[in-house]
Design a protein around this motif. Structure first.
Motif, PDB file in Angstrom:
ATOM      1  N   GLU A 158       0.861  -1.174   0.000  1.00  0.00           N
ATOM      2  CA  GLU A 158       0.000   0.000   0.000  1.00  0.00           C
ATOM      3  C   GLU A 158       0.894   1.219   0.000  1.00  0.00           C
ATOM      4  OE1 GLU A 158      -2.816   0.038   3.103  1.00  0.00           O
ATOM      5  OE2 GLU A 158      -3.377  -2.057   2.868  1.00  0.00           O
TER       6      GLU A 158
ATOM      7  N   CYS B  71       1.543   5.228   0.598  1.00  0.00           N
ATOM      8  CA  CYS B  71       1.042   6.385   1.334  1.00  0.00           C
ATOM      9  C   CYS B  71       2.170   7.384   1.421  1.00  0.00           C
ATOM     10  CB  CYS B  71       0.571   5.990   2.714  1.00  0.00           C
ATOM     11  SG  CYS B  71      -0.040   7.381   3.677  1.00  0.00           S
TER      12      CYS B  71
ATOM     13  N   VAL C 133      -1.820   0.873   8.389  1.00  0.00           N
ATOM     14  CA  VAL C 133      -1.320   0.537   7.055  1.00  0.00           C
ATOM     15  C   VAL C 133      -0.351  -0.644   7.107  1.00  0.00           C
ATOM     16  CG1 VAL C 133      -1.666   2.831   6.087  1.00  0.00           C
ATOM     17  CG2 VAL C 133       0.464   2.324   7.289  1.00  0.00           C
TER      18      VAL C 133
END
Length: 243
Positions: free
Chosen positions: A3, A5, A44
């Motif tokens: 992921e 970010c 996360v």
């Protein structure tokens, strides 16, 4: 699975929303498993193996700036003569601009952005954290939290809220409803909801404004928080002048 970010890449080692705690992690010589939920924050997962992370805090809190180091970090900004230098960028560490914490299991929790920080009564409040709590209320469709200048607190936490269809707002502080299914909201009801969700008291908005139009967004869909803040300040000045 990864992921993305900001400038960080996270490796999902397990599903943090799963109730299956059969997987365990070795931390400081102890076997631990599970997830420590942080109100208003987003988990996360754990950083990928090639990424170093550290948290820079201003007080005894575990929440602070997220710094990262590793081969994924850029050398500098385009057309900038020299790389950005600061106390938090020494020895290859890069300030991501993100605010968060790392729990005892090694999970990274994102809370907000440092540029949106509200300083109230000597404490730091990150609007995304408060928005995450308030947005759980069934009567609210959207929430934006900003800080406005205040002579006593430096900044006051204000929540701009949009109500769901068939819900109504009552300004009277003396309003009290005995009906559990009553679709009415007040400042006191929302503040009590924040307390029930374990939001620290200094983070609870002191004032609520009903926002009757769309929140301003950039062309990429990001919230223009500064524009909301300016409009809130203008509205509050207008209300004060008419008292």
């Amino acid at each position: 699975m990864t992921e993305a970010c900001s400038s960080l890449t996270f490796l999902t080692l397990y599903d943090p929303t799963s109730d299956n705690l059969s997987q365990s992690f070795h931390i400081n010589g102890e076997i631990k498993s599970g997830l420590v939920h942080q109100p208003g924050a987003v988990c996360v997962g754990k950083p990928a193996p090639h990424i170093e992370l550290k948290i820079i805090t201003e007080d005894s809190s575990r929440v602070g700036k997220i710094l990262t180091r590793g081969p994924h970090v850029m050398l500098g900004y385009w057309a900038q003569i020299s790389p950005k230098t600061s106390d938090t960028c020494d020895e290859g560490w890069f300030d991501t601009g993100d605010i968060g914490e790392i729990d005892e299991y090694g999970n990274v929790w994102l809370i907000g952005r440092s540029k949106g920080r509200i300083k109230t009564g000597g404490e730091n409040v990150y609007p995304e954290e408060v928005e995450g709590v308030l947005s759980q209320h069934i009567g609210l469709s959207s929430v934006v939290v900003v800080g406005v200048p205040d002579t006593r607190l430096t900044e006051m936490v204000v929540a701009c809220v949009q109500l769901r269809e068939n819900w109504r707002w009552v300004d009277s502080p003396s309003y009290c409803s005995a009906e559990k299914d009553n679709q009415t909201l007040t400042r006191e009801i929302l503040q009590r909801f924040c307390i029930e969700k374990h939001l620290t008291r200094f983070k609870i908005p002191k004032s609520f404004l009903i926002w009757r139009k769309q929140f301003p967004l950039t062309t990429t869909g990001k919230l223009k928080r500064d524009e909301v803040r300016r409009e809130v300040m203008s509205c509050m000045q207008f209300l004060s002048s008419n008292l």
